[in-house]
Structure formats: structure tokens, C-alpha cells
Design a protein around this motif. Structure first.
Motif, mmCIF file in Angstrom:
data_model
loop_
_atom_site.group_PDB
_atom_site.id
_atom_site.type_symbol
_atom_site.label_atom_id
_atom_site.label_comp_id
_atom_site.label_asym_id
_atom_site.label_seq_id
_atom_site.Cartn_x
_atom_site.Cartn_y
_atom_site.Cartn_z
ATOM 1 N N LEU A 234 31.562 -21.857 -106.115
ATOM 2 C CA LEU A 234 32.746 -21.011 -105.868
ATOM 3 C C LEU A 234 32.156 -19.436 -105.471
ATOM 4 N N SER A 235 30.900 -19.205 -106.431
ATOM 5 C CA SER A 235 30.384 -17.737 -106.159
ATOM 6 C C SER A 235 29.554 -17.800 -104.730
ATOM 7 N N VAL A 236 29.427 -18.868 -104.228
ATOM 8 C CA VAL A 236 28.683 -18.868 -102.758
ATOM 9 C C VAL A 236 29.620 -17.817 -101.905
ATOM 10 N N ASN A 237 31.012 -18.055 -101.989
ATOM 11 C CA ASN A 237 31.908 -17.413 -101.150
ATOM 12 C C ASN A 237 32.428 -15.952 -101.607
ATOM 13 N N SER A 238 31.744 -15.711 -102.697
ATOM 14 C CA SER A 238 32.051 -14.278 -102.980
ATOM 15 C C SER A 238 31.208 -13.214 -102.170
ATOM 16 N N LEU A 239 32.061 -11.850 -102.256
ATOM 17 C CA LEU A 239 31.735 -10.889 -101.244
ATOM 18 C C LEU A 239 29.946 -10.506 -101.380
ATOM 19 N N ARG A 240 29.696 -10.658 -102.582
ATOM 20 C CA ARG A 240 28.324 -10.353 -102.939
ATOM 21 C C ARG A 240 27.324 -11.118 -102.214
ATOM 22 N N SER A 241 27.551 -12.600 -102.036
ATOM 23 C CA SER A 241 26.975 -13.631 -101.319
ATOM 24 C C SER A 241 26.896 -13.404 -100.060
ATOM 25 N N LYS A 242 27.705 -12.862 -99.371
ATOM 26 C CA LYS A 242 27.895 -12.824 -98.104
ATOM 27 C C LYS A 242 27.097 -11.359 -97.276
ATOM 28 N N SER A 243 26.650 -11.631 -96.129
ATOM 29 C CA SER A 243 25.943 -10.516 -95.347
ATOM 30 C C SER A 243 27.027 -9.284 -95.308
ATOM 31 N N THR A 244 26.268 -8.278 -94.970
ATOM 32 C CA THR A 244 27.334 -7.102 -94.977
ATOM 33 C C THR A 244 28.477 -7.271 -93.775
ATOM 34 N N MET A 245 27.931 -8.011 -92.472
ATOM 35 C CA MET A 245 28.903 -8.136 -91.599
ATOM 36 C C MET A 245 29.895 -9.148 -91.687
ATOM 37 N N ASP A 246 29.629 -10.002 -93.021
ATOM 38 C CA ASP A 246 30.509 -11.135 -93.360
ATOM 39 C C ASP A 246 31.371 -11.037 -94.384
ATOM 40 N N ALA A 247 31.234 -9.777 -95.051
ATOM 41 C CA ALA A 247 31.825 -9.148 -96.282
ATOM 42 C C ALA A 247 33.291 -9.179 -96.169
ATOM 43 N N PHE A 248 33.988 -10.100 -95.774
ATOM 44 C CA PHE A 248 35.333 -10.456 -95.784
ATOM 45 C C PHE A 248 35.865 -11.679 -96.351
ATOM 46 N N PRO A 249 36.931 -11.729 -97.217
ATOM 47 C CA PRO A 249 37.382 -12.666 -98.009
ATOM 48 C C PRO A 249 37.703 -13.923 -97.168
ATOM 49 N N ALA A 250 38.019 -13.927 -96.082
ATOM 50 C CA ALA A 250 38.582 -15.076 -95.215
ATOM 51 C C ALA A 250 37.357 -15.393 -94.139
ATOM 52 N N LYS A 251 36.016 -14.875 -93.982
ATOM 53 C CA LYS A 251 35.415 -14.950 -93.240
ATOM 54 C C LYS A 251 34.076 -15.900 -93.633
ATOM 55 N N LYS A 252 33.757 -17.084 -93.067
ATOM 56 C CA LYS A 252 32.714 -17.938 -93.356
ATOM 57 C C LYS A 252 32.714 -18.364 -94.850
ATOM 58 N N VAL A 253 33.922 -18.820 -94.982
ATOM 59 C CA VAL A 253 34.154 -19.673 -96.283
ATOM 60 C C VAL A 253 33.425 -20.775 -96.281
ATOM 61 N N LYS A 254 32.588 -21.046 -97.243
ATOM 62 C CA LYS A 254 31.927 -22.335 -97.415
ATOM 63 C C LYS A 254 32.560 -23.242 -98.357
ATOM 64 N N ARG A 255 33.021 -24.124 -97.992
ATOM 65 C CA ARG A 255 33.836 -25.264 -98.533
ATOM 66 C C ARG A 255 33.817 -26.782 -98.097
ATOM 67 N N PRO A 256 33.713 -27.719 -99.009
ATOM 68 C CA PRO A 256 33.613 -29.189 -98.433
ATOM 69 C C PRO A 256 34.450 -29.621 -97.326
ATOM 70 N N LYS A 257 33.769 -30.158 -96.332
ATOM 71 C CA LYS A 257 34.523 -30.757 -95.300
ATOM 72 C C LYS A 257 34.696 -32.282 -95.316
ATOM 73 N N ARG A 258 35.749 -32.751 -94.623
ATOM 74 C CA ARG A 258 36.169 -34.056 -94.818
ATOM 75 C C ARG A 258 36.093 -34.744 -96.166
#
Length: 450
Positions: A234-258
Motif C-alpha cells: 500500500l505504501s508504494v502508492n503513497s505520494l512520498r513513493s511517487k515522483s514529483t510529476m506523478d504525485a497525485f492520488p489517482a495517478k499511476k496507482v500500482k495494484r494487482p491486475k487480473r
């Protein structure tokens, strides 16, 4: 050292389980051969590690790395590798399942590192199991269910009991998915009122719509709590773990697929990125030196979380990934990684679905005329004459490949070979997907072409 005469070994399988192993051709030269003999003789399916009794050190046991250390009438101890499973992410205890070892084609696969708290071992169940609540909550639910059955009276819940129910159910949901979908919440809410009819909501069109909404909000709060505690998934999707350009809650959310069960597992307890990198380098050396398979298997299981985080975070090219993890591209490790990631036995599921849909596939293939019918004629004769399940599977797969317009000779060298492992890699996965979605004929062909 191998002996030409019969050798006997004392085999310690457990505290109160000691057997005698007779080797008619002497002690094998290969450690893998000795492990295979012990497995077949005593019916063991788990990954094994052997230790031998060294008389020079007061009969202490040491890890056995070569059969040269053994001699007739010697003593060896069998250590069975067990799979440890986490009950929930909020629990710090890990339960051991020593008798539930996962076997696939007689090869043992460890789902994840024994000390990892984030491994999931099951897909989302068909019928969601409602957990047991606290003692006082269960007492009120039992009383409420009895009154509901007699007079259709619904239970009025206090905020504390309602909170207890939501907390326990959300923890159970997290055992299967960190990001459940709307349909999953519907399934859970329906299972809740099915088990406890007194929890039905008056005025709701299905009696559980309010429970579904509460579970959604509670699940979001639960994820927030785990994120603060440092849950890697879950912390992989926190704003601290994202780059400055992607520091938005709904951007590049990493979650399981299928159907991914262990999308972003945490490192094993006590391990760091540096220690995992050291383990990876040792693994490269083991692969180059062709060390024992169980050593490579254990290290691949231990580094699963490190490997997954590398895939998710860095998105390396296949060639770079192959250079860093060459052991992963071996047949046994492909099956093991699929099981660790998806919590599904690839080969078992594939052949089970193939057996279910074989009759329908054969009808579709028999209806095909022209050159395809002529190419399949000899194989169909073998299929009609044999009752061997392995040979029948091989025949079905070969005629299906020909039906799809592919060159079967490039994939199967000999139709008489009764080896289930002939079909691996992308063909196995693609055909398994076709059978899982009950696709046959033209639909199956279009799926594989894509």
C-alpha cells in the motif's frame, strides 16, 4: 562415493519417526538422486534438506552437501521445508502448515519466503467465508438469528458491535485482496446476511446495500492504517513513493491486475534491500555452478518479494531481467513463480480445464475438413484407441495446435512421448486462458492470434 554393494542408512524423519533405508546399488553419487530416493520411499512431497551425523564432532548433525560424507550404516536427518502463511496483515503471528506442502508435477514450490507476512495463498473464494467475531458479538448474533427465524425480528446493533463486525470482515477481505472491486463487496455483504439473517436492513432492495457501502469505507480506512504502518503493498502508492510529476492520488496507482494474489509483497522479516541483493548475487553463482536444485529453489522463494518490487518499480526489459534472474526462466521456476504470484497451480489448472473441455474441443476439431482433417487423422486414431490420460491430453493439444494453423512439429517432437511437460511457456498459458473462459473453435483461435 558410490558403493557396489547394498548400503543401509538410518533415516530420522521426525522426533518419533525413524526408518531404515536400504539402497541395493549403494549410496548414490548425486545428492539429488539420494533425495529423490528418500521422497519416493517414504512418500514425501515437500522440499527436503538432509543432515548427516558426524562422529568427529560428537555425533552432531551437519548439512549434507555431498554423498561422499555418507557411509554404510550411517545416520541422516530429513528436514522438511514447510510453508508459513500469514493470517492477516495486522497480525504479527505467522502460522505454519507443515503438512500442507504444495506439490506440482512431483516438484515442491514454496509460495514465498517462510518469514514473509504478506503472502496470499488463495484466490478470491466462490463463497466468501465470514469470520468469527468477538465472543459477545457472537452471543448477540446467535440470539438475533433465533429471533429472526421465529418472528422475523431484525437485530438493532450498537456502534461497538457494528465496528467489530466491519473490522473482522475487512481483515478477512484483505487476506484475498487489498483493492477489492464493487462486485467483491456485494459478494461479502450477501454472505454476511446469509450467515446472519438478523443483520438484514429494512428498506434495502437486497437487504445488504448499506453493509456494502460500510465495507467500502471501512476498507479504505483499513488501507490507510496499513499504509501508515509501512505495508509495502500500500505504501508504494503513497505520494512520498511517487515522483514529483506523478504525485497525485489517482495517478499511476500500482495494484494487482487480473488474478494476481501477491502483487507487491513485503521483504521477509529482518531482510533489507542490501541483504536481498546479496542473496541475488549468490543465486547467480549457484546457477552458474549448477548447484543443487533445492538451494536455487529456496533462494528463489526467499527473493520473491525483492524480484516483484523490482518489476513493479523499475519495469525492466525482459533481457535485463533475464540477466539478473536467469534461474527464473527455467521450467520449474516458471511454475513456482506463477504459483507465488497468482496462488494458482499453472499445470494443474491447465490440465484440469483441458480435461473438462476436451470433449467439446474434439467435436469442433472433428468437424473441420480439408487438409486440417487429414493432418489430424492419425492423431485422432491414437486418441480413439488409448485410455491413457497423459497421451489423450497430448493428442488433444497437438490437434488443437494444428487446428489453429500452427506448426505442431516445432512444439512436439514425438507424439508417443508421455511427457506432460512438453507444453510450457506461452502456449500453456494462452491455452489455459482459452479453456478458463470456455472458448472453443473460432473464439479460441482469435484469442490466441492476439
Amino acid at each position: 562415493m558410490a558403493h557396489s554393494t547394498t548400503s543401509r542408512l538410518k533415516v530420522i524423519l521426525g522426533d518419533n519417526n525413524i526408518e531404515k533405508l536400504t539402497l541395493p546399488n549403494g549410496i548414490p553419487e548425486s545428492l539429488d538422486d539420494l533425495i529423490g530416493t528418500i521422497r519416493s520411499t517414504f512418500g514425501l512431497k515437500c522440499s527436503l534438506k538432509l543432515q548427516y551425523m558426524d562422529q568427529d564432532f560428537g555425533n552432531d548433525f551437519f548439512n549434507l552437501n555431498s554423498t561422499a560424507e555418507l557411509q554404510d550404516l550411517g545416520t541422516i536427518k530429513v528436514i522438511q521445508q514447510t510453508t508459513l502463511i500469514s493470517a492477516t496483515a495486522s497480525s504479527a503471528s505467522v502460522s505454519s502448515e507443515s503438512d500442507d506442502c504444495v506439490s506440482l508435477a512431483n516438484d515442491t514450490i514454496l509460495l514465498s519466503s517462510p518469514e514473509s507476512l504478506s503472502s496470499r495463498t488463495k484466490q478470491w473464494p466462490e463463497e466468501f467465508p465470514i469470520p468469527q467475531f468477538s465472543y459477545d458479538t457472537e452471543l448477540q448474533l446467535v440470539k438475533g438469528n433465533s429471533e429472526c427465524q421465529v418472528g422475523n425480528k431484525l437485530l438493532t446493533l450498537s456502534s461497538r458491535i457494528k465496528s467489530d463486525i466491519l473490522n473482522r470482515v475487512v481483515e478477512e477481505i484483505y487476506r484475498y485482496k487489498a483493492y477489492p472491486e464493487d462486485a467483491h463487496f456485494c459478494t461479502v455483504a450477501e454472505a454476511l446476511i446469509k450467515k446472519h439473517p438478523c443483520l438484514k436492513e429494512p428498506g434495502s432492495f437486497n437487504g445488504c446495500y448499506g453493509w456494502k457501502q460500510r465495507l467500502k469505507y471501512k476498507m479504505g480506512n483499513y488501507r490507510t492504517q496499513l499504509k501508515v504502518l509501512g505495508c509495502a503493498e500500500l505504501s508504494v502508492n503513497s505520494l512520498r513513493s511517487k515522483s514529483t510529476m506523478d504525485a497525485f492520488p489517482a495517478k499511476k496507482v500500482k495494484r494487482p491486475k487480473r488474478a494476481e494474489a501477491n502483487f507487491y509483497p513485503s521483504f521477509p522479516t529482518g531482510e533489507t534491500q542490501d541483504s536481498m541483493e546479496k542473496e541475488r548475487i549468490e543465486l547467480l553463482t549457484d546457477v552458474k555452478m549448477n548447484n543443487e536444485q533445492w538451494v536455487i529453489t529456496d533462494k528463489m522463494a526467499c527473493t520473491f518479494a525483492y524480484r516483484r518490487q523490482e518489476v513493479v518499480n523499475q519495469e525492466p526489459s525482459i533481457q535485463d531481467f533475464k540477466d539478473r534472474w536467469p534461474a527464473l526462466f527455467h521450467q520449474k521456476e516458471i511454475n513456482a513463480e506463477f504459483l507465488r504470484l497468482m496462488a494458482v497451480h499453472l499445470e494443474d489448472m491447465f490440465f484440469a480445464q483441458l480435461d473438462i473441455h476436451s470433449s467439446q474441443l474434439i467435436r469442433v476439431i472433428r468437424a473441420k475438413g480439408g487438409s486440417t482433417h487429414q493432418k489430424n487423422a492419425d492423431i485422432m486414431d491414437i486418441l480413439d484407441q488409448t485410455e491413457n490420460i497423459h497421451l489423450r491430453r497430448e493428442c488433444v493439444l497437438k490437434v488443437l495446435i494444428i487446428f489453429l494453423g500452427e506448426d505442431a512439429d516445432d512444439l512436439i517432437k514425438n507424439i508417443v512421448t508421455l511427457d506432460q511437460r512438453t507444453f510450457k511457456g506461452i502456449w500453456s498459458i494462452s491455452l489455459w486462458q482459452c479453456l478458463s473462459f470456455e472458448r472453443t473453435g473460432k473464439d479460441c483461435r482469435s484469442h490466441l492470434k492476439t
